[in-house]
Each structure stands twice: as C-alpha cells, then as structure tokens.
Design an enzyme around this catalytic site. Sequence first.
Site, PDB file in Angstrom:
ATOM      1  CB  SER A  66      20.888  48.717  48.437  1.00  0.00           C
ATOM      2  OG  SER A  66      19.646  49.379  48.336  1.00  0.00           O
ATOM      3  CE  LYS A  69      19.360  50.369  51.905  1.00  0.00           C
ATOM      4  NZ  LYS A  69      18.384  49.675  51.067  1.00  0.00           N
ATOM      5  CB  SER A 122      17.785  45.995  50.819  1.00  0.00           C
ATOM      6  OG  SER A 122      18.589  46.989  50.253  1.00  0.00           O
ATOM      7  CE  LYS A 229      21.681  45.846  51.568  1.00  0.00           C
ATOM      8  NZ  LYS A 229      20.990  45.389  50.335  1.00  0.00           N
TER       9      LYS A 229
END
Length: 379
Positions: A66, A69, A122, A229
């Site tokens: 993730s 992202k 997320s 992140k």
Amino acid sequence: MRRKSTLAAALSLLVLLAVLSSVPFFTEAKASTGAACSAQSMITLENSTNRVLYEHNADKKLPMASTTKIVTAITVIDACDDLEKIVEVPDAAVGVEGSSVYLERGEKVKIIDLLHGLMLQSGNDCAAALAIVTAGSLEKFARMMNAKAAEAGAVNSNFVTPHGLHDDNHYTTARDLALITSYAMKNPVFRRIVSTKRYTMPWQGRDYDRVLLNKNKLLHTFDGCDGVKTGYTKKAGRCLVSSAERDGMRVIAVVLNDGPMFEDCAALMEKAFSEYRLVGVGPGEGVCARIPVTGGKSSEVGAAGETFFYPMTDGEAQRVQARLFPLSGLCAPVEKGTEAGKFSVTLDNQLLFTGKLYTINSVGGLDVWDYSRKLIGSW
C-alpha cells in the site's frame, strides 16, 4: 567416539554458517542505538536536495504493497483542479478486497475525503474510486501513475494498480519510492493529508460519520514525524515510508519487506538527525566580489550569490569550498540584479552546486555634467 563428536561439531558449524548467511544484514546504516536495519531494501534521504544519507539494496525491484498509494495520491492531487468536488462512487470501487472504508454503490463523496480514506485508512476502495474518477479507468490511471513517477525521477518502477494489491508486474525500488515521496512531500496538500492523525469522513445515508485513524504510529511516537504511508501484503512483507522534520531539515526513510518497520524507520531517521544538519553553502548574501564598471558614476559594483542549503555532517561542513568566477567588467548603466558571474560549491572536490552572481545595487551612467567635471579635474 571422539571422531563422531568432531564430525557432529563440524556439521553444526556448517548449519550455523548457512543460517547466518541467509539472515539479511546491514552495515552502512546502523541506528544510533546500535540496532541494524533488517529491511530487505532501504534508503534514507534528505527532502530538499534528495541527498542519500544511508542505503542498502536501494535499487532492488520489489513489491511495495500500500505504499503504492503515495503515487496514487500525488497523481490525483496534481491532476485535480478541485479537491472539494463531489463524485459518485463507481461500481468497480465497491467491495475491493483488503483494507476499506466501505464505500457504497452510488455514494456521493468529495475527492478530498477519498484521499484521506486512501492515506489514513489505506482504503483500497478509495484507491479504485480515485483512479476511475480521475482517469476513467484503472488502466489509464496506471499510465498516469507511471508518468508521475518518472517526473519525480523514478526509473526502475512499474505501477499497475492504484492500491498495491499484488501483481507480478507491479514493483518499485526503495530509491524510486523515496524520490516519489520527496516529490510528493513538497506539495502542501499531500503533506497535510499524510500528517493527519484522525479524520472524520461523511457517510451518506447514515446518521454517523466514518472516523479514519492514521495507521502510521510514528505520527504519535516520533518527534517531528509528518507522514507518510504503511503497507503490507504476504508477497511484499511489511513496508513503510516515513518522514520527519526537525530544525528545518526533513528526512525520508523507506524500508521494504521489514518486520520491525516502525522501529527501523525511527532508528534511521534518528540517526540522520544526529549526524546531519542543513548547512548554508555558497558565497552568501553579502558582497563576495567587486566588479569593475566602465562609464559609470562608480568605478565598481558589489556582487553576491545565493546561499544553498545542503545536509552535511560537521566534518563535511569544514571541507566545503566555494569558488567565484566574476565577470571581468561591466559597462554602465548597470541595474541591480544584473548577472555578474558564476560560482561553484564543492565538497571534497565533488561538485554540489553551481550558481550565478548578481549585482546588489545599481550604477548609473555618466552624464554631460559628469564628463565636464572629469574634464575640468583633468586640467
């Protein structure tokens, strides 16, 4: 009997060596606590200059879960003129596997809310929704992601999905991800979103809102942390991109496939802040050169150059050198801010910066009375 025990000891030693050789180790970027970074790949850099402070396997192509992202968010932010725009959740974004904010078919939601759902919770559904409303399809958005990554300096990445669910053709490197993040962190909207710890997102058709909590626990535990992140899949392992700012210097740390990702990122950033500081280099704002002027009310004009800031250790700061290359002369009239030469800054004979020298004041040309006074004076 002694022979058997000797053989057993030898076999045990071979087994031990085999185990040790399979354990990842890192010698260049040990934390100030003495604990080594256990990431399969990592990098730490300074945000304003992208100077790499520590790295290990930084160019190895790996899945990144993730942390994808980050690319998704900055691609949307750069492409969208109105983040307050209300869009309808597309069917393809409903029920995407993995982490989710549980978007509902036909739900009306602001793009800025989807971005918070993307980066805090997320939400894979938010990723799909943003991709489709921005580009029209996941495939077209992937092309936009790759173009944005290239703009940021990434050269060894290929993005296929907006959320990071595993795909064999979806990969990056720690270096590329750090460069993309460095680019993104220069955007105030992106910075504000990834530093948000708690966000309330409306939930159409319900009498209560979604409450989104940022999964990056360093925001609560590391002094100066302001992003960015987390990520995890079975293939990618635990991944984290972190950022922190202290005394005007922001460092970005990336760890890929790293069990103690929070601890390692914190240790790497702490090490960076303890060993490096932003140092002003260059000729400075004051007068650094005097340029001869012909035909002017003054025979010379002062010149100065811009100060650059570069992350350095104390030892490096003592070895920085600036060289000036002023023009041999100027003809009046000379305006303030006129280019008057160049300068270079080196560290251990390695070029860091080049810049221009500019005049710091104006020099008017001689008029008829000035020439008359000169003529009388010569008599």
